[in-house]
Design a protein around this motif. Structure first.
Motif, short mmCIF file in Angstrom:
data_model
loop_
_atom_site.label_atom_id
_atom_site.label_comp_id
_atom_site.label_asym_id
_atom_site.label_seq_id
_atom_site.Cartn_x
_atom_site.Cartn_y
_atom_site.Cartn_z
N MET A 14 -27.15 52.64 2.98
CA MET A 14 -26.49 52.99 1.73
C MET A 14 -25.55 51.86 1.29
SD MET A 14 -23.91 56.13 0.81
CE MET A 14 -22.58 55.43 1.76
N LEU A 15 -24.74 51.37 2.20
CA LEU A 15 -23.81 50.29 1.87
C LEU A 15 -24.55 49.02 1.49
CD1 LEU A 15 -21.01 50.83 4.54
CD2 LEU A 15 -20.90 51.28 2.09
N LEU A 16 -25.64 48.73 2.19
CA LEU A 16 -26.43 47.56 1.88
C LEU A 16 -27.03 47.68 0.48
CD1 LEU A 16 -27.49 44.90 3.16
CD2 LEU A 16 -29.53 46.18 3.80
N GLY A 17 -27.58 48.83 0.15
CA GLY A 17 -28.16 49.05 -1.17
C GLY A 17 -27.11 48.97 -2.27
N MET A 18 -25.96 49.60 -2.04
CA MET A 18 -24.89 49.56 -3.04
C MET A 18 -24.36 48.15 -3.20
SD MET A 18 -22.91 53.12 -2.19
CE MET A 18 -21.64 52.87 -3.39
N PHE A 20 -26.14 45.34 -2.85
CA PHE A 20 -27.11 44.61 -3.66
C PHE A 20 -26.98 44.97 -5.14
CE2 PHE A 20 -29.77 43.83 0.22
CZ PHE A 20 -29.74 42.44 0.13
N VAL A 21 -26.80 46.24 -5.43
CA VAL A 21 -26.65 46.67 -6.83
C VAL A 21 -25.39 46.06 -7.43
CG1 VAL A 21 -26.21 48.66 -8.32
CG2 VAL A 21 -27.99 48.78 -6.58
N PHE A 22 -24.30 46.07 -6.68
CA PHE A 22 -23.04 45.49 -7.17
C PHE A 22 -23.20 44.01 -7.46
CE2 PHE A 22 -18.95 43.40 -6.42
CZ PHE A 22 -18.18 44.04 -7.38
N VAL A 23 -23.82 43.28 -6.53
CA VAL A 23 -24.01 41.84 -6.72
C VAL A 23 -24.93 41.58 -7.92
CG1 VAL A 23 -25.05 39.77 -5.70
CG2 VAL A 23 -23.54 41.22 -4.33
N PHE A 24 -25.99 42.35 -8.05
CA PHE A 24 -26.90 42.17 -9.17
C PHE A 24 -26.21 42.42 -10.50
CE2 PHE A 24 -29.78 44.10 -12.27
CZ PHE A 24 -30.66 43.04 -12.46
N LEU A 25 -25.44 43.51 -10.60
CA LEU A 25 -24.76 43.81 -11.86
C LEU A 25 -23.70 42.76 -12.17
CD1 LEU A 25 -24.43 47.68 -11.65
CD2 LEU A 25 -26.01 46.34 -13.04
N THR A 26 -23.01 42.25 -11.16
CA THR A 26 -22.02 41.19 -11.38
C THR A 26 -22.70 39.93 -11.91
OG1 THR A 26 -20.67 42.10 -9.59
CG2 THR A 26 -20.18 39.86 -10.30
N LEU A 27 -23.82 39.55 -11.31
CA LEU A 27 -24.57 38.38 -11.79
C LEU A 27 -25.09 38.61 -13.20
CD1 LEU A 27 -26.58 37.35 -8.59
CD2 LEU A 27 -24.63 36.16 -9.64
N LEU A 28 -25.50 39.82 -13.50
CA LEU A 28 -26.00 40.14 -14.83
C LEU A 28 -24.90 39.98 -15.88
CD1 LEU A 28 -28.46 41.24 -16.42
CD2 LEU A 28 -27.54 43.52 -16.02
#
Length: 86
Positions: A14-18, A20-28
């Motif tokens: 769960m933490l790993l998935g969250m 990745f989502v956080f990093v992706f949205l920040t890069l976006l």
């Protein structure tokens, strides 16, 4: 696997998935800001001066009278259409 190990692995995933989502949205967000800056620099928005009205402003009373006439005509037309169906 014991229930404790399953719970630990589930929390890890769960933490790993969250993460990745956080990093992706920040890069976006940064990519969107960068693209916006590039577009504004190379394709600036052309400002078109507003044309000045040749006649003065319309008095509020004339606007209200015309608006009332238009609304009244629309209501009459609506009622005429809907009473013909019944």
């Amino acid at each position: 696997m014991t229930p404790a190990e399953l719970m630990t692995e589930g929390l890890y995933l769960m933490l790993l998935g969250m993460g990745f989502v956080f990093v992706f949205l920040t890069l976006l967000i940064y990519a969107t800001e960068l693209m916006s800056a590039v577009v504004q620099k190379y394709f600036p928005e052309k400002l078109i001066p507003a044309k000045l009205a040749k006649i003065g402003p319309v008095p509020a009373e004339a606007e209200d009278t015309q608006l009332i006439a238009v609304i009244s005509a629309a209501i009459q037309q609506y009622r005429k259409k809907h009473t013909d169906r019944d």
